[in-house]
Design a protein around this motif. Structure first.
Motif, mmCIF file in Angstrom:
data_model
loop_
_atom_site.group_PDB
_atom_site.id
_atom_site.type_symbol
_atom_site.label_atom_id
_atom_site.label_comp_id
_atom_site.label_asym_id
_atom_site.label_seq_id
_atom_site.Cartn_x
_atom_site.Cartn_y
_atom_site.Cartn_z
ATOM 1 N N SER A 139 0.838 -1.197 0.000
ATOM 2 C CA SER A 139 0.000 0.000 0.000
ATOM 3 C C SER A 139 0.877 1.253 0.000
ATOM 4 C CB SER A 139 -0.912 0.009 1.228
ATOM 5 O OG SER A 139 -0.151 0.061 2.421
ATOM 6 N N GLY A 140 0.443 2.266 -0.752
ATOM 7 C CA GLY A 140 1.209 3.501 -0.864
ATOM 8 C C GLY A 140 2.240 3.488 -1.958
ATOM 9 N N VAL A 141 2.402 2.338 -2.647
ATOM 10 C CA VAL A 141 3.375 2.219 -3.739
ATOM 11 C C VAL A 141 2.630 1.926 -5.032
ATOM 12 C CG1 VAL A 141 5.421 1.025 -4.609
ATOM 13 C CG2 VAL A 141 5.092 1.312 -2.136
ATOM 14 N N SER A 142 2.908 2.719 -6.067
ATOM 15 C CA SER A 142 2.329 2.504 -7.394
ATOM 16 C C SER A 142 3.461 2.580 -8.406
ATOM 17 C CB SER A 142 1.235 3.546 -7.687
ATOM 18 O OG SER A 142 1.736 4.858 -7.538
ATOM 19 N N THR A 143 3.138 2.734 -9.686
ATOM 20 C CA THR A 143 4.178 2.787 -10.713
ATOM 21 C C THR A 143 3.952 3.946 -11.667
ATOM 22 O OG1 THR A 143 2.945 1.259 -12.140
ATOM 23 C CG2 THR A 143 4.614 0.306 -10.686
ATOM 24 N N PHE A 144 5.053 4.441 -12.202
ATOM 25 C CA PHE A 144 5.056 5.416 -13.291
ATOM 26 C C PHE A 144 5.636 4.666 -14.484
ATOM 27 C CE2 PHE A 144 6.981 9.627 -14.949
ATOM 28 C CZ PHE A 144 5.870 9.838 -15.740
ATOM 29 N N SER A 145 4.821 4.384 -15.483
ATOM 30 C CA SER A 145 5.234 3.446 -16.525
ATOM 31 C C SER A 145 5.273 4.090 -17.896
ATOM 32 C CB SER A 145 4.294 2.232 -16.544
ATOM 33 O OG SER A 145 2.974 2.634 -16.809
ATOM 34 N N THR A 146 6.010 3.450 -18.762
ATOM 35 C CA THR A 146 6.048 3.778 -20.182
ATOM 36 C C THR A 146 5.782 2.479 -20.917
ATOM 37 O OG1 THR A 146 7.698 5.506 -19.778
ATOM 38 C CG2 THR A 146 7.421 4.770 -22.043
ATOM 39 N N GLY A 147 4.501 2.233 -21.230
ATOM 40 C CA GLY A 147 4.117 0.953 -21.780
ATOM 41 C C GLY A 147 4.013 -0.090 -20.685
ATOM 42 N N ASN A 148 4.103 -1.365 -21.074
ATOM 43 C CA ASN A 148 3.873 -2.458 -20.126
ATOM 44 C C ASN A 148 5.145 -3.090 -19.588
ATOM 45 O OD1 ASN A 148 0.758 -2.981 -20.252
ATOM 46 N ND2 ASN A 148 1.387 -2.698 -22.378
ATOM 47 N N SER A 149 6.292 -2.817 -20.186
ATOM 48 C CA SER A 149 7.531 -3.454 -19.740
ATOM 49 C C SER A 149 8.450 -2.508 -18.980
ATOM 50 C CB SER A 149 8.282 -4.044 -20.938
ATOM 51 O OG SER A 149 8.543 -3.047 -21.905
ATOM 52 N N ILE A 150 8.108 -1.230 -18.911
ATOM 53 C CA ILE A 150 8.940 -0.250 -18.215
ATOM 54 C C ILE A 150 8.111 0.364 -17.096
ATOM 55 C CG2 ILE A 150 10.266 1.878 -18.415
ATOM 56 C CD1 ILE A 150 10.625 1.251 -21.394
ATOM 57 N N ALA A 151 8.520 0.145 -15.854
ATOM 58 C CA ALA A 151 7.766 0.654 -14.714
ATOM 59 C C ALA A 151 8.733 1.092 -13.623
ATOM 60 C CB ALA A 151 6.810 -0.410 -14.176
ATOM 61 N N LYS A 152 8.502 2.297 -13.090
ATOM 62 C CA LYS A 152 9.318 2.833 -12.005
ATOM 63 C C LYS A 152 8.467 2.904 -10.741
ATOM 64 C CE LYS A 152 11.970 6.370 -13.148
ATOM 65 N NZ LYS A 152 13.329 5.889 -13.407
ATOM 66 N N PRO A 153 9.009 2.507 -9.592
ATOM 67 C CA PRO A 153 8.232 2.580 -8.354
ATOM 68 C C PRO A 153 7.913 4.028 -7.976
ATOM 69 C CG PRO A 153 10.180 1.188 -8.099
ATOM 70 C CD PRO A 153 10.334 1.915 -9.392
ATOM 71 N N VAL A 154 6.714 4.233 -7.446
ATOM 72 C CA VAL A 154 6.273 5.544 -6.964
ATOM 73 C C VAL A 154 5.853 5.378 -5.506
ATOM 74 C CG1 VAL A 154 4.653 7.451 -7.262
ATOM 75 C CG2 VAL A 154 5.463 6.190 -9.265
ATOM 76 N N ILE A 155 6.460 6.162 -4.610
ATOM 77 C CA ILE A 155 6.135 6.121 -3.183
ATOM 78 C C ILE A 155 5.554 7.465 -2.781
ATOM 79 C CG2 ILE A 155 7.015 5.765 -0.843
ATOM 80 C CD1 ILE A 155 9.322 4.182 -2.029
ATOM 81 N N HIS A 156 4.298 7.471 -2.370
ATOM 82 C CA HIS A 156 3.630 8.703 -1.935
ATOM 83 C C HIS A 156 3.771 9.818 -2.971
ATOM 84 C CE1 HIS A 156 3.891 7.425 2.594
ATOM 85 N NE2 HIS A 156 3.030 6.710 1.896
#
Length: 756
Positions: A139-156
Motif C-alpha cells: 500500500s502507498g506504492v504505485s508505478t510510473f510506466s512507459t508501456g507495459n515493460s517499463i515501470a518505475k516505483p512511486v512512493i507517496h
C-alpha cells in the motif's frame, strides 16, 4: 462479586512484549526462545524478532531468552498497572565454542518511520514481474510506466531521482532520471524487498527524499550446505517465458565461508490489448549475480557482482511521422492498425547493460562497537535507438556511459543499555560520457559529479518507547560540458545542505503500535533537469531543461498506526510533505517536427508543492480458512504557487480480495485460492493543461491459485494467476503511453518453483 471478578481479570490481563535482535548488527532474531519462569509460560520470537506473553498478573517475573550460538539473557521484570516492553540484544558466543554455528551478516534497517516489505509467500507470488510491478503489492506504492515493460516505483507520489534503490547495500546508479528508464535490477536476486516510506536523506543521501527501496538477498551460508532454487514462469500475454536459478553453498573446510550464484533470463513478444497487438513491445532480459563471503565472530568479508542486460521495444505508434498523425492517434486513443504478434524488437528500442561490483567488510572492535567499510563500482551503458535511414538505423541516437564509484565507512555502536547508533561518511564520484558517433546532439551533456556526506544517528529504546534522531551534511559539485552548434557550453555548480530527522515509536498495548517521523530533506537538480535539450527517444518526447533550477527542500511528516490482533491486522499511514522549489516535467502544448517524426514538447519547471495523503492495509480472518484483505492509497499534490495540480500523480486506488486456504491446519503446505479486485478512480486532480484528458476510472479482477507439495525433503510450489480476468479495456493515468494505446489485456501466468 462481579466487580471483584472484573478487577481480578484486569489484574491478570497484563503482558510482556519484546524484540530480540543481534547485538552486533541490530538484525532481528527469529525463533529465539523466551520463558517466564514464575508463570510457566513462554513464546518464540517471530521473523521480525518480536514476542508477546499475555494474560499475566501483577507481580515480579524472571525472563530467560535463549538462541543457539548466543549468550543467554536473564532479566527481572515487575508488572504493576501497565504492560512491559523491552528490546533484548543477544551476543554471539563466537567461533571458539565447539559446535556453534556463526550466522551470516546482513545489516538491518532500523527506523521509526513507516516500513513495509515483500518476503516469503508474497515475494514468491510476485516472481516474474519487474521491480515496479512487484512493489504495487504494498500500500502507498504505485508505478510510473512507459508501456507495459517499463515501470518505475512511486512512493507517496515520488519517483525517479527522489527514490533511492539499494542493490544488496549499494545505491543503484543508472540514468534513473528518465520516466522510461526502469531500475536496472533483477528482483529474483532478492530474498526480501523492503520499502521505507519516510524521508531517509540522513541515512542514505539526497536522492532518498521520497523513500528507499532495499533489495536484499539472503545472508550467505556459514556452514556446509547446498541449496538450489529454480523458478519457471510462462505468461500468455506476450507469450512470455522466464527462468531463474539460484544456488547457495557453504564450505565444510573453512568455517564461515559461503557463496551464492544466481542467473535469470526473460523473453516476451508484442503485448496484446483488448482487440489488438501493441506493435514492437517485446523485450528480452539476461541477468547474473554472484557473491562470496566469509564471516566469523570478529570479521566479515563479502564480494558481490551483478550484471543486468535488457533490450526493450518502444511502442511503434508512439513515434509518428507528422503533426496530423500525432493528433489523430491521440484523438483515436489507440493504434489504427490491429498489428500482429512477433518476438522481433525493432527501432525504436532501448538497450541497457548495468554492471555492479561490491566489496564489503566489517570488524567487531568489541562487543559494542563495529566498524564497516564498503566500496561499490557501477557501469551503466544506455543506448536508445530511433527509426533512421540506411546504416544509421543500427546506430544509437542516445549512447550514454555512466561510471560510479562509492565509498562508505561507518561505525555502529550497540550496548546492553538503551542506546545504539551509527556514525559515518560516504563519497560518490560519477562520470557521464556521451559516446561519439550518434550523429545527434546529446540530450544531456557530459558531466562529472562529486558528493561527500557525513552523518550521525542515535537511537534510544526503553520499555514501550523508542526514539531516534539524526543529522547529515552533504556537499556536491557538478561540472558539465558539451558542444552545441560547434560551441562549447560548460558549467561548474556547487550545492550543499543539511538534513535531519526526529522519530519515535510507542507500543500503546501489545496489539497497538504508533510511530511518527519528521524528516527534512533536499535534492539538488539533476543534470537532465538543468540541461536537457532535444529529443528523448525512449519517451517519444522533446525535453527542455532549465539551468536556473534550485535545489528542492522538503519536510516530510509520516505517522503510522498498527494493530495486530488475533484475527485482525490493520495499518494506517498518513503523511504531510511540503516541498519548496519542486521540479516537474510539464507538457507545453507545443510539438516538434523533424525528419525523425513529430513529438510533444515538455519542459522542466519549478514551483512550491504540498504533498499529502494516506495509505492503508488490513486483513481479517473470518475463519481459520477464509481471509479478507483490503489496501489503498490517496495522494494529493498541490501547486501552491497557482493553486493547481501537478501532472503524473497517482489517482485514488484501492484493492480488496478474499482467499480460501484448503489446508487442514497450519502445518500442511500452502493450498490457497484468491480472488481480488483493483479499483482505480479517474484522476480529477489533474493539471490545467495536458495532451489528453485523464482516462476514466477502471476496475480489474484477478484470480490466483497456489499449492505447495513436499517432495521428500524438497518443496515444489505451483501457481496459476490470471490478471485482468475479464479482459477489461482501460488506461492508467500513470502510463505515459496512455495517449497512444490501452493497457494490457488478460494475462494468464503459470509459475513453478522448486527448492532442493
Amino acid at each position: 462479586m462481579l466487580l471483584t471478578l472484573s478487577t481480578e481479570a484486569q489484574e491478570c490481563s497484563l503482558s510482556i512484549r519484546g524484540k530480540v535482535i543481534h547485538l552486533e548488527n541490530n538484525e532481528p532474531i527469529e525463533a529465539a526462545y523466551v520463558w517466564i519462569i514464575e508463570a510457566g509460560e513462554g513464546a518464540v520470537s517471530d521473523q521480525n524478532g518480536n514476542f508477546t506473553v499475555k494474560n499475566l498478573c501483577k507481580g515480579t517475573y524472571t525472563i530467560t531468552i535463549q538462541y543457539l550460538g548466543h549468550k543467554s539473557i536473564k532479566d527481572t521484570v515487575t508488572l504493576t498497572a501497565s504492560n512491559f516492553t523491552k528490546t533484548y540484544r543477544l551476543e554471539d558466543e563466537g567461533m571458539s565454542l565447539t559446535g556453534v554455528d556463526v550466522h551470516g551478516h546482513r545489516d538491518a534497517i532500523q527506523t521509526t518511520t513507516a516500513v513495509s516489505a515483500l518476503y516469503g509467500e508474497s515475494l514468491l507470488e510476485s516472481r516474474g514481474e519487474n521491480l515496479g510491478e512487484s512493489l504495487k503489492r504494498i500500500s502507498g506504492v504505485s508505478t510510473f510506466s512507459t508501456g507495459n515493460s517499463i515501470a518505475k516505483p512511486v512512493i507517496h507520489g515520488m519517483h525517479s531521482n527522489r527514490i533511492m534503490i539499494m542493490n544488496n547495500g549499494i545505491r543503484l546508479e543508472g540514468q534513473q532520471w528518465g520516466a522510461e528508464h526502469a531500475p536496472e535490477i533483477d528482483p529474483f536476486l532478492a530474498d526480501e524487498i523492503t520499502v521505507v516510506k519516510g524521508a531517509e536523506t540522513v541515512r542514505f543521501g539526497p536522492e532518498a527524499m521520497g523513500g528507499v527501496i532495499l533489495v536484499n538477498p539472503a545472508p550467505l551460508p556459514t556452514k556446509k550446505e547446498s541449496k538450489t532454487n529454480l523458478n519457471l514462469i510462462a505468461g500468455s500475454n506476450g507469450r512470455m517465458g522466464n527462468i531463474n536459478l539460484v544456488h547457495v553453498g557453504g564450505s565444510d573446510k573453512v568455517r564461515g565461508l559461503g557463496y551464492r550464484i544466481q542467473g535469470s533470463a526473460k523473453r516476451s513478444g508484442n503485448v496484446r490489448s483488448p482487440g489488438y497487438f501493441q506493435e514492437n513491445t517485446g523485450m528480452s532480459e539476461l541477468n547474473f549475480s554472484g557473491s562470496v563471503g566469509y564471516s566469523s565472530s570478529k570479521l566479515g568479508l563479502e564480494t558481490y557482482y551483478s550484471l543486468f542486460h535488457t533490450e526493450l521495444g518502444i511502442l511503434k505508434d508512439s513515434h509518428t511521422g507528422n503533426l496530423s498523425d500525432l493528433e489523430a492517434i491521440i484523438e483515436n486513443g489507440r493504434p489504427f492498425v490491429d498489428g500482429e504478434y512477433s518476438y522481433a524488437i525493432l527501432n525504436p528500442k532501448q538497450r541497457v547493460t548495468h554492471h555492479l561490483a561490491k566489496l564489503k567488510s566489517h570488524y567487531h572492535i568489541s562487543e559494542s562497537w563495529k566498524i564497516n567499510f564498503q566500496y561499490g563500482f557501477q557501469l551503466n551503458h544506455r543506448q536508445e535507438f530511433d527509426k533512421r535511414r540506411g546504416d544509421m538505423n543500427e546506430q544509437a541516437s542516445l549512447d550514454l556511459e555512466l561510471y560510479t564509484n562509492t565509498v562508505d565507512t561507518y561505525v555502529n555502536h550497540t550496548h546492553r543499555n538503551e542506546f545504539s547508533g551509527t556514525w559515518g561518511v560516504n563519497f560518490i564520484q560519477q562520470a557521464n560520457s556521451n559516446v561519439p558517433g550518434t550523429g545527434v546532439t546529446p540530450l544531456i551533456p557530459n558531466f562529472d559529479m562529486l558528493n561527500a556526506g557525513i552523518y550521525a544517528m542515535e537511537n534510544y529504546s526503553k520499555g514501550p518507547l523508542e526514539v531516534e534522531a539524526g543529522l547529515r551534511y552533504d556537499f556536491r559539485n557538478v561540472q558539465t560540458a558539451r558542444f552545441i552548434n560547434q560551441e562549447l557550453r560548460s558549467s561548474d555548480l556547487n550545492y550543499q545542505n543539511f538534513s535531519a530527522f526526529l522519530g519515535g515509536l510507542y507500543h500503546i498495548s501489545p496489539d497497538i503500535t504508533f510511530n511518527s517521523n519528521l524528516g527534512s530533506a533536499w535534492r539538488p537538480p539533476n543534470v537532465n533537469e538543468l540541461f536537457s535539450e532535444g529529443l528523448h527517444h525512449g519517451a517519444a518526447a522533446v525535453e527542455l531543461g532549465n539551468p536556473d533550477l534550485k535545489s528542492e527542500k522538503s519536510l516530510k511528516w509520516v505517522n503510522e498506526l498498527q494493530y495486530d490482533g488475533s484475527r485482525t491486522h490493520l495499518e494506517l499511514t498518513a503523511y504531510l510533505n511540503p516541498i519548496r522549489d519542486y521540479i516537474f516535467l510539464n507538457p507545453t502544448g507545443e510539438v516538434f517536427v523533424s525528419l525523425r517524426g513529430t513529438f510533444n514538447v515538455y519542459e522542466y519547471l519549478q514551483a512550491n508543492a504540498f504533498f499529502y495523503g494516506f495509505d492503508f492495509a488490513g486483513s481479517y480472518d473470518f475463519t481459520s480458512k477464509l481471509r479478507g484483505y483490503m489496501k489503498g492509497a490517496i495522494v494529493h499534490a498541490k501547486n501552491t504557487d497557482n493553486d493547481s495540480y501537478f501532472p503524473f500523480i497517482p489517482a485514488n486506488r484501492m484493492e480488496w480480495g478474499i482467499s480460501y486456504d484448503f489446508a487442514k491446519d497450519i502445518n500442511i503446505p500452502t493450498h490457497k485460492l484468491t480472488l481480488s479486485n483493483v479499483l482505480v478512480a479517474k484522476q480529477t486532480r489533474d493539471p490545467d493543461f495536458d495532451i489528453a484528458p485523464p482516462p476514466p476510472a477502471y476496475a480489474l479482477f484477478n484470480v490466483s491459485y497456489s499449492r505447495q507439495f513436499e517432495v521428500g525433503e524438497n518443496k515444489l510450489n505451483l501457481g496459476l494467476q490470471i490478471q485482468n480476468l475479464f479482459n477489461t479495456r482501460y488506461k492508467d493515468y500513470m502510463n505515459r503511453f496512455r495517449y497512444f494505446t490501452y493497457d494490457m489485456g488478460t494475462n494468464a501466468l503459470i509459475k513453478i518453483n522448486y527448492e532442493f
